[in-house]
Structures are given as C-alpha cells and as structure tokens.
Design a protein around this motif. Structure first.
Motif, PDB file in Angstrom:
ATOM      1  N   ASN A 179     -76.782  -4.352  42.407  1.00 16.69           N
ATOM      2  CA  ASN A 179     -78.036  -3.633  42.192  1.00 16.69           C
ATOM      3  C   ASN A 179     -79.043  -3.928  43.301  1.00 16.69           C
ATOM      4  OD1 ASN A 179     -79.368  -1.956  39.926  1.00 16.69           O
ATOM      5  ND2 ASN A 179     -80.941  -3.469  40.444  1.00 16.69           N
ATOM      6  N   ASP A 205     -77.987   4.388  49.275  1.00 11.73           N
ATOM      7  CA  ASP A 205     -77.230   5.196  48.326  1.00 11.73           C
ATOM      8  C   ASP A 205     -75.816   4.673  48.111  1.00 11.73           C
ATOM      9  OD1 ASP A 205     -79.351   6.961  47.922  1.00 11.73           O
ATOM     10  OD2 ASP A 205     -78.736   8.237  49.599  1.00 11.73           O
ATOM     11  N   SER A 247     -77.823  -0.052  31.811  1.00  8.58           N
ATOM     12  CA  SER A 247     -79.230   0.326  31.960  1.00  8.58           C
ATOM     13  C   SER A 247     -80.053  -0.806  32.568  1.00  8.58           C
ATOM     14  CB  SER A 247     -79.818   0.746  30.613  1.00  8.58           C
ATOM     15  OG  SER A 247     -79.888  -0.360  29.722  1.00  8.58           O
ATOM     16  N   PRO A 267     -80.526  -0.218  37.258  1.00  9.75           N
ATOM     17  CA  PRO A 267     -80.744   1.206  37.529  1.00  9.75           C
ATOM     18  C   PRO A 267     -80.196   1.674  38.874  1.00  9.75           C
ATOM     19  CG  PRO A 267     -82.803  -0.035  37.616  1.00  9.75           C
ATOM     20  CD  PRO A 267     -81.780  -0.944  37.042  1.00  9.75           C
ATOM     21  N   ALA A 268     -80.226   0.813  39.886  1.00 10.95           N
ATOM     22  CA  ALA A 268     -79.673   1.231  41.179  1.00 10.95           C
ATOM     23  C   ALA A 268     -78.160   1.414  41.083  1.00 10.95           C
ATOM     24  CB  ALA A 268     -80.021   0.201  42.258  1.00 10.95           C
ATOM     25  N   GLN A 287     -76.620   2.389  38.341  1.00  6.76           N
ATOM     26  CA  GLN A 287     -76.443   3.661  37.626  1.00  6.76           C
ATOM     27  C   GLN A 287     -76.619   4.857  38.557  1.00  6.76           C
ATOM     28  OE1 GLN A 287     -79.224   3.218  34.214  1.00  6.76           O
ATOM     29  NE2 GLN A 287     -77.391   3.465  32.956  1.00  6.76           N
ATOM     30  N   ARG A 288     -77.621   4.792  39.422  1.00  4.84           N
ATOM     31  CA  ARG A 288     -77.849   5.881  40.371  1.00  4.84           C
ATOM     32  C   ARG A 288     -76.652   6.040  41.307  1.00  4.84           C
ATOM     33  NH1 ARG A 288     -79.522   4.995  45.117  1.00  4.84           N
ATOM     34  NH2 ARG A 288     -80.606   3.055  44.581  1.00  4.84           N
ATOM     35  N   TRP A 289     -76.131   4.914  41.771  1.00  3.98           N
ATOM     36  CA  TRP A 289     -74.960   4.931  42.653  1.00  3.98           C
ATOM     37  C   TRP A 289     -73.736   5.490  41.934  1.00  3.98           C
ATOM     38  CZ3 TRP A 289     -70.931   1.368  41.495  1.00  3.98           C
ATOM     39  CH2 TRP A 289     -69.872   1.335  42.408  1.00  3.98           C
ATOM     40  N   ASP A 317     -73.704   7.740  39.653  1.00  6.44           N
ATOM     41  CA  ASP A 317     -73.889   9.184  39.643  1.00  6.44           C
ATOM     42  C   ASP A 317     -73.553   9.789  41.004  1.00  6.44           C
ATOM     43  OD1 ASP A 317     -74.700   9.072  37.003  1.00  6.44           O
ATOM     44  OD2 ASP A 317     -76.845   9.087  37.489  1.00  6.44           O
ATOM     45  N   ALA A 318     -73.926   9.095  42.076  1.00  7.98           N
ATOM     46  CA  ALA A 318     -73.667   9.612  43.423  1.00  7.98           C
ATOM     47  C   ALA A 318     -72.170   9.650  43.721  1.00  7.98           C
ATOM     48  CB  ALA A 318     -74.396   8.764  44.459  1.00  7.98           C
TER      49      ALA A 318
END
Length: 205
Positions: free
Chosen positions: A146, A153, A182, A185-186, A188-190, A192-193
């Motif tokens: 994280n 990204d 949760s 968050p970083a 989780q964003r990754w 998704d990417a």
C-alpha cells in the motif's frame, strides 16, 4: 512457439498467475487439472512424469517441463512489455516477485487455503497456532504494498508487469483468507487497475 500445457489446480493463485500472463499476451494454453485435495500431484505417475517435487503449477513447453509459477511467467513474458527493458526496472520487478514468494504468498495464500479450502475446524493444532503470526505477516506485506502504491499506479515501470501479476493473484482474493482490503485503499485501487488490463481473465475463468 511450441504448444504449451499448464498442469494446474484451477483455484490456485500460483496457477492463475500463468493463465493471466498468457491471457494478457494472447498466448494459447492447454489446461490439465489435478485435484490437490485428493493427492493427484502425489501419485507415482505425477512425480515421475510431471514434477518430482509433487507440486503445481508446471508449464509444459513441448516435451520440456518448467515448475514454479514465477519462472513460468518469466518464460511466457520474455521479450514482451510485461518485462521492462530497463535493467534496473527488470531487477526491481524481480524484487517484487521475490517479495511475493517470501513475504506475501506464505502468509496470505496460506491463510486463504486454510480458511477457504480446508476449513479452520479441520486444521491441525500446529496450523491453528500459526494463524496469528501469519495474519500479522500478511498485514505487514499488504502495508508495504500500500505504501509503495500510494504514489503510483503499478509496481514498476508505470504499467502492468510480472510484478503486478505475481502479487495480484493472491491479493485480489485475500478476503477469502480473512484480510479486510478496505484497510489498504491504494492496494484496492491497484487491484481495479490490473483487473481493467486488456486481456484480463478472472481466477474462475
């Protein structure tokens, strides 16, 4: 390229790494399934003909056999954008692949296997005793990820590489081992990417 066969247990993240690498590159793979829950990788035939270590995945290229998930991913991805051209970035990618095998997989993947496949009520006393330490170590690995992803990204080279594939395989299902993503968050964003990468296939595909 010679015909390739993936000897696998489909729910395994290590097997999924190879399928995902091949999918992102548009490479065909024949798949042969072994039920590790019923000892199918421990039979004399498997040990003699596929992998004397009794483990999967094994990537078969023609008549040659290549065990170990990250080695197989490297074979598939050599000469493609999934491995950076820059020498330092290549080494940095390998750093994260080693991190995955040493800090991440032994904790996050193990807890997933114990919780989702064996069942906590069926664990040995020794396995049960290891859960708190493995959970702490898994959380520490996710925290490192994280922090690294907070300002970027992807792990290396500003695009999906084998570093992302190797870490994504078990991270995106870490909740099955009891990890609450949760909190990171970083990460989780990754996730998704990586999931949005062209050619991406899901674990259960």
């Amino acid at each position: 390229m010679e015909p390739m066969v993936l000897h696998e247990y489909a729910p395994s993240g290590n097997c999924y790494k190879i399928r995902l690498t091949a999918a992102l590159l548009g490479l065909p793979l024949e798949r042969r399934h072994y039920d590790i829950m019923h000892g199918e990788t421990r039979t004399p035939a498997f040990l003699q003909n596929i992998n004397a270590n009794g483990r999967i995945p094994v990537l078969q290229v023609g008549s040659r056999l290549l065990p170990e998930s990250n080695a197989a991913c490297w074979y598939l991805a050599t000469g493609t954008p999934l491995i950076p051209d820059d020498r330092f970035e290549q080494a940095d990618m390998l750093r994260w692949m080693f991190f995955e095998q040493y800090n991440h997989e032994p904790n996050i993947a193990t807890l997933r296997f114990w919780k989702a496949f064996i069942g906590e009520e069926r664990l040995t006393a020794s396995q049960t005793a290891q859960i708190p330490a493995k959970r702490l170590a898994g959380e520490a690995a996710l925290a490192v990820m994280n922090d690294h992803l907070a300002q970027r990204d992807f792990f290396v080279a500003d695009r999906v590489t084998l570093a992302d594939i190797s870490l994504y395989a078990y991270t995106h299902v870490a909740d099955e081992g009891g990890f609450d993503l949760s909190r990171w968050p970083a990460v989780q964003r990754w996730i998704d990417a990586v999931s949005a990468a062209p050619g991406h296939v899901s674990l259960d595909a």
